[in-house]
Scaffold this motif. Structure first.
Motif, PDB file in Angstrom:
ATOM      1  N   GLY A   5      -6.727  -3.927  -5.256  1.00  0.00           N
ATOM      2  CA  GLY A   5      -8.011  -3.541  -4.692  1.00  0.00           C
ATOM      3  C   GLY A   5      -8.447  -4.469  -3.577  1.00  0.00           C
ATOM      4  N   LEU A   6      -9.200  -3.929  -2.668  1.00  0.00           N
ATOM      5  CA  LEU A   6      -9.747  -4.688  -1.557  1.00  0.00           C
ATOM      6  C   LEU A   6     -11.259  -4.594  -1.655  1.00  0.00           C
ATOM      7  CD1 LEU A   6      -8.910  -6.222   1.012  1.00  0.00           C
ATOM      8  CD2 LEU A   6      -9.100  -4.074   2.236  1.00  0.00           C
ATOM      9  N   ASP A   7     -11.917  -5.724  -1.667  1.00  0.00           N
ATOM     10  CA  ASP A   7     -13.369  -5.749  -1.772  1.00  0.00           C
ATOM     11  C   ASP A   7     -13.958  -5.334  -0.424  1.00  0.00           C
ATOM     12  OD1 ASP A   7     -15.957  -6.163  -2.538  1.00  0.00           O
ATOM     13  OD2 ASP A   7     -15.847  -8.347  -2.450  1.00  0.00           O
ATOM     14  N   ILE A   8     -14.557  -4.156  -0.384  1.00  0.00           N
ATOM     15  CA  ILE A   8     -15.097  -3.662   0.886  1.00  0.00           C
ATOM     16  C   ILE A   8     -16.619  -3.656   0.911  1.00  0.00           C
ATOM     17  CG2 ILE A   8     -13.065  -2.291   1.448  1.00  0.00           C
ATOM     18  CD1 ILE A   8     -14.579   0.183   0.526  1.00  0.00           C
ATOM     19  N   SER A  65     -12.229  -8.301   4.427  1.00  0.00           N
ATOM     20  CA  SER A  65     -11.632  -9.567   4.014  1.00  0.00           C
ATOM     21  C   SER A  65     -10.244  -9.328   3.440  1.00  0.00           C
ATOM     22  CB  SER A  65     -12.487 -10.235   2.942  1.00  0.00           C
ATOM     23  OG  SER A  65     -13.762 -10.507   3.421  1.00  0.00           O
ATOM     24  N   ILE A  66      -9.406 -10.342   3.569  1.00  0.00           N
ATOM     25  CA  ILE A  66      -8.092 -10.249   2.945  1.00  0.00           C
ATOM     26  C   ILE A  66      -8.253 -10.483   1.447  1.00  0.00           C
ATOM     27  CG2 ILE A  66      -6.861 -10.955   5.014  1.00  0.00           C
ATOM     28  CD1 ILE A  66      -6.521 -13.727   3.720  1.00  0.00           C
ATOM     29  N   PRO A  67      -7.325  -9.995   0.643  1.00  0.00           N
ATOM     30  CA  PRO A  67      -7.440 -10.213  -0.805  1.00  0.00           C
ATOM     31  C   PRO A  67      -7.263 -11.688  -1.161  1.00  0.00           C
ATOM     32  CG  PRO A  67      -5.383  -9.107  -0.267  1.00  0.00           C
ATOM     33  CD  PRO A  67      -6.162  -9.208   1.003  1.00  0.00           C
ATOM     34  N   GLU A  68      -7.770 -12.066  -2.300  1.00  0.00           N
ATOM     35  CA  GLU A  68      -7.635 -13.439  -2.793  1.00  0.00           C
ATOM     36  C   GLU A  68      -6.169 -13.707  -3.107  1.00  0.00           C
ATOM     37  OE1 GLU A  68      -8.164 -17.093  -3.553  1.00  0.00           O
ATOM     38  OE2 GLU A  68      -9.959 -15.937  -3.103  1.00  0.00           O
ATOM     39  N   THR A  69      -5.586 -14.682  -2.430  1.00  0.00           N
ATOM     40  CA  THR A  69      -4.167 -14.982  -2.637  1.00  0.00           C
ATOM     41  C   THR A  69      -3.941 -16.368  -3.224  1.00  0.00           C
ATOM     42  OG1 THR A  69      -3.991 -15.780  -0.362  1.00  0.00           O
ATOM     43  CG2 THR A  69      -3.429 -13.471  -0.760  1.00  0.00           C
ATOM     44  N   GLY A  70      -5.001 -17.110  -3.477  1.00  0.00           N
ATOM     45  CA  GLY A  70      -4.850 -18.466  -3.988  1.00  0.00           C
ATOM     46  C   GLY A  70      -4.589 -18.552  -5.481  1.00  0.00           C
ATOM     47  N   TYR A  85      -6.051   5.585  -6.576  1.00  0.00           N
ATOM     48  CA  TYR A  85      -5.929   5.556  -5.117  1.00  0.00           C
ATOM     49  C   TYR A  85      -6.881   4.550  -4.484  1.00  0.00           C
ATOM     50  CZ  TYR A  85     -10.290   8.121  -4.556  1.00  0.00           C
ATOM     51  OH  TYR A  85     -11.603   8.487  -4.564  1.00  0.00           O
ATOM     52  N   SER A  86      -8.019   4.308  -5.115  1.00  0.00           N
ATOM     53  CA  SER A  86      -8.996   3.380  -4.541  1.00  0.00           C
ATOM     54  C   SER A  86      -8.611   1.922  -4.760  1.00  0.00           C
ATOM     55  CB  SER A  86     -10.379   3.646  -5.135  1.00  0.00           C
ATOM     56  OG  SER A  86     -10.369   3.401  -6.525  1.00  0.00           O
ATOM     57  N   CYS A  87      -7.578   1.691  -5.534  1.00  0.00           N
ATOM     58  CA  CYS A  87      -7.150   0.326  -5.850  1.00  0.00           C
ATOM     59  C   CYS A  87      -5.887  -0.073  -5.108  1.00  0.00           C
ATOM     60  CB  CYS A  87      -6.928   0.192  -7.353  1.00  0.00           C
ATOM     61  SG  CYS A  87      -8.410   0.435  -8.311  1.00  0.00           S
ATOM     62  N   MET A  88      -5.627   0.560  -3.972  1.00  0.00           N
ATOM     63  CA  MET A  88      -4.414   0.211  -3.236  1.00  0.00           C
ATOM     64  C   MET A  88      -4.686  -0.180  -1.787  1.00  0.00           C
ATOM     65  SD  MET A  88      -2.667   3.994  -2.980  1.00  0.00           S
ATOM     66  CE  MET A  88      -1.487   3.710  -1.691  1.00  0.00           C
ATOM     67  N   LEU A  89      -5.938  -0.447  -1.443  1.00  0.00           N
ATOM     68  CA  LEU A  89      -6.267  -0.772  -0.057  1.00  0.00           C
ATOM     69  C   LEU A  89      -5.641  -2.081   0.416  1.00  0.00           C
ATOM     70  CD1 LEU A  89     -10.011   0.285   0.183  1.00  0.00           C
ATOM     71  CD2 LEU A  89      -8.023   1.451   1.116  1.00  0.00           C
ATOM     72  N   ALA A  90      -5.349  -2.997  -0.476  1.00  0.00           N
ATOM     73  CA  ALA A  90      -4.761  -4.275  -0.076  1.00  0.00           C
ATOM     74  C   ALA A  90      -3.237  -4.233  -0.007  1.00  0.00           C
ATOM     75  CB  ALA A  90      -5.203  -5.371  -1.038  1.00  0.00           C
ATOM     76  N   LEU A  91      -2.633  -3.125  -0.382  1.00  0.00           N
ATOM     77  CA  LEU A  91      -1.168  -3.043  -0.374  1.00  0.00           C
ATOM     78  C   LEU A  91      -0.544  -3.353   0.988  1.00  0.00           C
ATOM     79  CD1 LEU A  91       0.169  -0.125  -2.582  1.00  0.00           C
ATOM     80  CD2 LEU A  91       0.739  -2.532  -2.687  1.00  0.00           C
ATOM     81  N   PRO A  92      -1.053  -2.821   2.092  1.00  0.00           N
ATOM     82  CA  PRO A  92      -0.427  -3.154   3.379  1.00  0.00           C
ATOM     83  C   PRO A  92      -0.411  -4.657   3.654  1.00  0.00           C
ATOM     84  CG  PRO A  92      -1.879  -1.278   3.643  1.00  0.00           C
ATOM     85  CD  PRO A  92      -2.099  -1.809   2.255  1.00  0.00           C
ATOM     86  N   TYR A  93      -1.490  -5.334   3.341  1.00  0.00           N
ATOM     87  CA  TYR A  93      -1.522  -6.786   3.555  1.00  0.00           C
ATOM     88  C   TYR A  93      -0.518  -7.485   2.643  1.00  0.00           C
ATOM     89  CZ  TYR A  93      -3.009 -11.596   3.779  1.00  0.00           C
ATOM     90  OH  TYR A  93      -3.007 -12.951   3.929  1.00  0.00           O
ATOM     91  N   ILE A  94      -0.505  -7.111   1.384  1.00  0.00           N
ATOM     92  CA  ILE A  94       0.374  -7.774   0.415  1.00  0.00           C
ATOM     93  C   ILE A  94       1.842  -7.570   0.770  1.00  0.00           C
ATOM     94  CG2 ILE A  94       1.142  -7.695  -1.996  1.00  0.00           C
ATOM     95  CD1 ILE A  94      -1.822  -7.265  -2.741  1.00  0.00           C
ATOM     96  N   THR A  95       2.214  -6.368   1.170  1.00  0.00           N
ATOM     97  CA  THR A  95       3.624  -6.107   1.466  1.00  0.00           C
ATOM     98  C   THR A  95       4.057  -6.678   2.813  1.00  0.00           C
ATOM     99  OG1 THR A  95       3.070  -3.935   2.372  1.00  0.00           O
ATOM    100  CG2 THR A  95       3.717  -4.033   0.051  1.00  0.00           C
ATOM    101  N   GLU A  96       3.138  -6.859   3.741  1.00  0.00           N
ATOM    102  CA  GLU A  96       3.504  -7.341   5.077  1.00  0.00           C
ATOM    103  C   GLU A  96       3.388  -8.857   5.243  1.00  0.00           C
ATOM    104  OE1 GLU A  96       4.586  -5.404   7.691  1.00  0.00           O
ATOM    105  OE2 GLU A  96       4.607  -3.706   6.303  1.00  0.00           O
ATOM    106  N   TYR A  97       2.435  -9.496   4.563  1.00  0.00           N
ATOM    107  CA  TYR A  97       2.117 -10.891   4.891  1.00  0.00           C
ATOM    108  C   TYR A  97       2.258 -11.895   3.754  1.00  0.00           C
ATOM    109  CZ  TYR A  97       0.147  -8.691   9.006  1.00  0.00           C
ATOM    110  OH  TYR A  97      -0.023  -7.952  10.141  1.00  0.00           O
ATOM    111  N   THR A  98       2.585 -11.474   2.556  1.00  0.00           N
ATOM    112  CA  THR A  98       2.617 -12.438   1.451  1.00  0.00           C
ATOM    113  C   THR A  98       4.014 -12.732   0.927  1.00  0.00           C
ATOM    114  OG1 THR A  98       2.354 -10.743  -0.244  1.00  0.00           O
ATOM    115  CG2 THR A  98       0.335 -11.702   0.681  1.00  0.00           C
ATOM    116  N   GLY A  99       5.014 -12.060   1.420  1.00  0.00           N
ATOM    117  CA  GLY A  99       6.366 -12.280   0.932  1.00  0.00           C
ATOM    118  C   GLY A  99       6.690 -11.500  -0.328  1.00  0.00           C
TER     119      GLY A  99
END
Length: 143
Positions: A5-8, A65-70, A85-99
């Motif tokens: 999820g992404l906090d919007i 905001s980006i998801p909490e990754t710490g 479906y509403s809990c997948m907004l952060a998927l693009p960030y997670i798959t592209e930028y977190t390894g």
């Protein structure tokens, strides 16, 4: 990991993007500062703020905001389970930028509705661009 999820809720601090030109929100008054001159906000930041319905809103393109990754190193996860479906907004960030290199599980309807939801969100923001980028309001002592 369960859901991405992404906090919007921070978009509630922005003036709504207008679908119909000339709507009342576009006529909101620029925020007028009162009180002590020592505590005044710089004029460039004050121009980015509008007062509407007793609330102070930012006149600019909404930012997310980006998801909490710490908390968890996402590159060490084996799988992500998406429940809605509403809990997948952060998927693009997670798959592209977190390894993250694991597997993502979701139902087929969740995949299609979630993809449509993300595409509509992007189109909506791109379709209603603001004439200027609001960044001065982000100074620490403003909001």
């Amino acid at each position: 990991m369960l859901d991405c999820g992404l906090d919007i809720k921070q978009i509630l601090h922005y003036i709504p993007l207008l679908v119909v030109p000339g709507f009342q929100v576009s006529k909101a008054h620029t925020w007028s500062q009162g009180g002590d001159k020592r505590n005044r906000v710089p004029d460039d930041a004050a121009q980015e703020l509008k007062e509407c319905g007793g609330r102070l809103l930012v006149d600019g393109n909404p930012e997310f905001s980006i998801p909490e990754t710490g908390i968890v190193d996402l590159s060490t996860l084996d799988a992500i389970l998406i429940s809605s479906y509403s809990c997948m907004l952060a998927l693009p960030y997670i798959t592209e930028y977190t390894g993250f290199k694991g597997t993502i599980y979701m139902t087929e309807p969740t995949f299609y509705i979630g993809r449509l939801y993300m595409e509509e969100l992007v189109k909506y923001v791109e379709r209603n661009p603001k004439s200027s980028i609001a960044s001065h309001w982000k100074q620490e002592n403003i909001i």
